[in-house]
Write a protein that holds these residues in place. Structure first.
Motif, short mmCIF file in Angstrom:
data_model
loop_
_atom_site.label_atom_id
_atom_site.label_comp_id
_atom_site.label_asym_id
_atom_site.label_seq_id
_atom_site.Cartn_x
_atom_site.Cartn_y
_atom_site.Cartn_z
N ILE A 20 0.92 -1.07 0.02
CA ILE A 20 -0.13 0.06 -0.05
C ILE A 20 0.78 1.46 -0.06
N ARG A 21 1.86 1.21 0.92
CA ARG A 21 2.90 2.45 1.01
C ARG A 21 3.47 2.60 -0.51
N ALA A 22 4.04 1.70 -1.10
CA ALA A 22 4.38 1.65 -2.36
C ALA A 22 3.56 2.32 -3.34
N LEU A 23 2.26 1.88 -3.55
CA LEU A 23 1.23 2.29 -4.49
C LEU A 23 1.04 3.61 -4.15
N ILE A 24 1.01 4.03 -2.78
CA ILE A 24 0.63 5.55 -2.55
C ILE A 24 1.80 6.42 -2.87
N GLN A 25 2.99 5.92 -2.81
CA GLN A 25 4.11 6.79 -3.46
C GLN A 25 4.15 6.93 -4.94
N ARG A 26 3.60 5.63 -5.53
CA ARG A 26 3.56 5.71 -6.99
C ARG A 26 2.44 6.89 -7.56
N ILE A 27 1.55 6.77 -6.76
CA ILE A 27 0.32 7.87 -7.03
C ILE A 27 0.66 9.16 -6.72
N LYS A 76 -3.48 9.26 -19.58
CA LYS A 76 -2.84 8.03 -19.45
C LYS A 76 -2.75 8.06 -17.83
N MET A 77 -1.85 8.97 -17.32
CA MET A 77 -1.52 9.04 -15.80
C MET A 77 -2.76 8.93 -15.01
N HIS A 78 -3.69 9.78 -15.53
CA HIS A 78 -4.77 9.87 -14.77
C HIS A 78 -5.83 8.75 -14.58
N ARG A 79 -5.83 7.78 -15.50
CA ARG A 79 -6.25 6.51 -15.61
C ARG A 79 -5.51 5.45 -14.62
N GLU A 80 -4.24 5.64 -14.76
CA GLU A 80 -3.24 4.78 -14.16
C GLU A 80 -3.46 5.08 -12.46
N ILE A 81 -3.67 6.46 -12.26
CA ILE A 81 -3.88 6.87 -10.69
C ILE A 81 -5.24 6.20 -10.40
N LEU A 82 -6.07 6.37 -11.08
CA LEU A 82 -7.65 5.50 -10.44
C LEU A 82 -7.23 4.20 -10.49
N LEU A 100 2.78 10.04 -9.86
CA LEU A 100 2.14 10.06 -10.98
C LEU A 100 1.30 11.46 -10.86
N LYS A 101 0.85 11.94 -10.04
CA LYS A 101 0.15 13.42 -9.81
C LYS A 101 0.95 14.51 -9.96
N GLN A 102 2.13 14.34 -9.65
CA GLN A 102 3.32 15.36 -9.91
C GLN A 102 3.42 15.59 -11.52
N LYS A 103 3.73 14.34 -11.97
CA LYS A 103 3.96 14.30 -13.36
C LYS A 103 2.69 14.71 -14.18
N ARG A 104 1.69 14.17 -13.93
CA ARG A 104 0.26 14.65 -14.32
C ARG A 104 0.08 16.13 -14.24
N ASP A 105 0.35 16.71 -13.08
CA ASP A 105 0.16 18.27 -12.87
C ASP A 105 0.99 18.87 -14.11
N SER A 106 2.31 18.45 -13.99
CA SER A 106 3.13 19.09 -14.96
C SER A 106 2.73 19.17 -16.28
N PHE A 107 2.14 17.90 -16.70
CA PHE A 107 1.63 17.88 -18.06
C PHE A 107 0.28 18.80 -18.29
N THR A 108 -0.42 18.63 -17.25
CA THR A 108 -1.60 19.83 -17.26
C THR A 108 -1.33 21.13 -17.36
N SER A 109 -0.25 21.54 -16.75
CA SER A 109 0.59 23.03 -16.70
C SER A 109 0.95 23.24 -17.83
N GLU A 110 1.67 22.34 -18.53
CA GLU A 110 2.23 22.54 -20.08
C GLU A 110 1.14 22.70 -21.14
N VAL A 111 0.31 21.71 -21.12
CA VAL A 111 -1.08 21.77 -21.81
C VAL A 111 -1.72 23.31 -21.80
N LYS A 112 -1.79 23.85 -20.65
CA LYS A 112 -2.53 24.91 -20.48
C LYS A 112 -1.57 26.25 -21.08
#
Length: 206
Positions: free
Chosen positions: A7-14, A164-170, A17-29
């Motif tokens: 669980i701890r490993a998966l939480i770290q993975r999330i 893709k990252m958002h789907r992986e997070i879910l 992923l959120k950090q990378k996703r947010d970076s992509f979202t900012s770039e898209v904007k």
């Protein structure tokens, strides 16, 4: 313990992923803003092309042709009405007048033709400027379209990666919920076995 580590490993993975996703979202904007700005520049430049093309290409409005016939400096049949040609004809007439090798009547005639040439030269120069402006505007619109297209492809790519990252997070969040359930079941089973052990142990002591 095994479930907790997973669980701890998966939480770290999330979190990653959120950090990378947010970076992509900012770039898209930012890319969308650049793309939209480029589209606005195209809209400003495009009317220039349309107007110029409407005058020079689409609408029959060639460089003005001379209305007189002056055989010494070219006939109407093969007369070239470029600004450079007209300027040369003006210079020829001016030289002829300055030499004084013509009669007064001929000089008046030449002055009249010189005036007409000057008018045609001015019109031809404006027409040439319109052509150049249209050509420059066309190049600008072409370059801006290529730039906007590049931004659009980047937006689509970045947005796709973000999705893709958002789907992986879910999906990982779902795995965490399942592991927590298994962890709870294992803990409950442990408590049940522990209680049973304590009961048996107490019976043996009594």
């Amino acid at each position: 313990q095994q479930f907790s580590n997973q669980i701890r490993a998966l939480i770290q993975r999330i979190k990653d992923l959120k950090q990378k996703r947010d970076s992509f979202t900012s770039e898209v904007k930012d890319l969308k803003l650049k793309r939209d700005t480029t589209h606005k520049e195209i809209q400003k430049a495009a009317p220039v092309v349309k107007d110029a093309k409407g005058q020079i290409i689409s609408v029959p409005k060639p460089i003005p042709q001379p209305t007189h016939s002056y055989s010494s400096y070219g006939s109407n049949q093969n007369f070239k009405s470029s600004p450079g040609y007209l300027k040369k004809q003006m210079e020829k007439i001016e030289v002829t007048i300055e030499t004084g090798a013509v009669t007064f009547t001929k000089e008046k005639e030449l002055m009249k033709k010189l005036k007409q040439f000057k008018k045609e030269y001015q019109q031809a120069t404006i027409a040439r400027q319109e052509q150049n402006a249209a050509r420059e505007a066309q190049h600008k619109v072409y370059d801006l379209n290529k730039e906007a297209e590049t931004y659009h492809h980047l937006v689509m790519h970045k947005a796709s990666e973000s999705q893709k990252m958002h789907r992986e997070i879910l999906e990982i969040a779902k795995q965490i919920d399942e592991l927590k359930l298994k962890e709870k079941e294992a803990f409950d089973k442990f408590l049940t076995l522990k209680n049973e052990f304590n009961d048996i142990n107490n019976q043996l002591k009594s």
